[in-house]
Enzyme design. Structure first.
Site, mmCIF file in Angstrom:
data_model
loop_
_atom_site.group_PDB
_atom_site.id
_atom_site.type_symbol
_atom_site.label_atom_id
_atom_site.label_comp_id
_atom_site.label_asym_id
_atom_site.label_seq_id
_atom_site.Cartn_x
_atom_site.Cartn_y
_atom_site.Cartn_z
ATOM 1 N N ASP A 139 0.837 -1.196 0.000
ATOM 2 C CA ASP A 139 0.000 0.000 0.000
ATOM 3 C C ASP A 139 0.874 1.250 0.000
ATOM 4 O O ASP A 139 2.033 1.222 0.453
ATOM 5 C CB ASP A 139 -0.898 0.029 1.242
ATOM 6 N N LYS A 140 0.317 2.342 -0.460
ATOM 7 C CA LYS A 140 1.051 3.607 -0.547
ATOM 8 C C LYS A 140 1.727 3.969 0.768
ATOM 9 O O LYS A 140 2.893 4.384 0.794
ATOM 10 C CB LYS A 140 0.090 4.714 -0.983
#
Length: 303
Positions: A139-140
């Site tokens: 995830d970012k």
């Protein structure tokens, strides 16, 4: 400018008399899809330096070479220059350390500056006629180790390894609350949350998901209980760790999407710390480690 002579290639030596070239390549993990792409998209298969079709019958001692076709980035992937924290690289894979705040692949909200954009730019600088194949995605706002394959065949082999012998992914996290059990496993199916295109949730009709949890340290901070834990993923569902930890009542510190507070950290306190797998070409055991980043270390400080 890409260099066709740098197309990925593999060379094998035949130890079985009379086997068909197609069967021999299949025994080496070359998929039908890869063979089709090699035939129709600019690749070559040679036996002792002479191009042959897959119905050619081999002899002991023959040298088989497969030159894979050049690969083009998808239309949505624009190569860019930028810094990459590369931990390891060879002809087949790249292992890098992703900082929090950087997306792995482009999306509508983050079309540029992603790991994939920068790796695509690196491939152009290295004159490699290939594109980016992300094996393990983060995830970012999750930091840590990512594995990228340099071509579709290596990506296929590593994907198969995840299904069969396993691809070890270990994380370190800081969660809210005092986790009671020292070790436990969460096996709960995960699916999309109704009404949201982003959030996931535990739901009966979701996909099977398993996460192993081990407590590393319990501590207090500003009157609140926190716990540092290690996690091992056995499946790779979207937001799996975040959803599972929310479900058991210990949300990640900083994860305001899944019940955490940003009192001590402005992103989910989650870091991929270990990758272990078998190298798809050499068969060697590979292990890479990454220390907890400074923002998570700051949360752990109790003084």
């Amino acid at each position: 400018m890409i260099n066709q002579d740098l197309r990925f290639r593999l060379v094998f030596h035949v130890g079985e008399e009379g086997i068909l070239l197609r069967e021999f390549l299949h025994s080496k993990g070359i998929s039908k899809r890869t063979l089709t792409a090699t035939k129709y998209e600019g690749g070559h298969i040679t036996v002792n330096g002479i191009e042959q079709n897959v119905r050619h019958r081999l002899q002991v001692g023959d040298e088989v070479a497969i030159i894979f076709p050049a690969e083009q980035p998808s239309e949505g992937l624009h190569p860019e220059d930028g810094q990459l924290d590369i931990i390891y690289e060879d002809e087949a894979i790249i292992i890098l350390n992703k900082p929090a705040g950087q997306s792995t692949i482009p999306s509508r909200d983050h079309p540029t500056g992603t790991v994939a954009n920068l790796v695509a730019g690196k491939f152009i600088r290295d004159c490699l006629p290939t594109t980016v194949h992300v094996v393990t995605r983060l995830d970012k706002d999750t930091s840590g180790l990512i594995c990228i394959a340099k071509n579709r065949h290596i990506h296929h082999l590593l994907s198969e390894q995840m299904i069969t012998t396993g691809f070890h992914r270990q994380y370190v996290a800081i969660v809210e609350g005092k986790v009671k059990e020292d070790r436990f496993t969460i096996e709960q199916p995960i699916g999309r949350k109704e009404g949201s295109i982003i959030e996931r949730m535990v739901r009966e009709d979701g996909q099977f998901a398993r996460t192993d949890v081990e407590v590393l340290r319990r501590f207090g901070k500003e009157g609140h209980d926190l716990t540092t834990i290690a996690l091992v993923l056995h499946t790779g569902r979207t937001h799996q760790i975040r959803v599972h930890l929310q479900w058991v009542g210990y949300p990640l510190a900083g994860d305001d999407l899944y019940g955490g507070t940003q009192q001590w950290i402005q992103r989910q306190a989650l870091h991929c710390s270990v990758l272990k797998f078998t190298h798809p070409l050499t068969g060697a055991d590979m292990q890479f480690e990454s220390d907890m980043p400074s923002d998570m270390q700051n949360v752990s400080q109790t003084q």
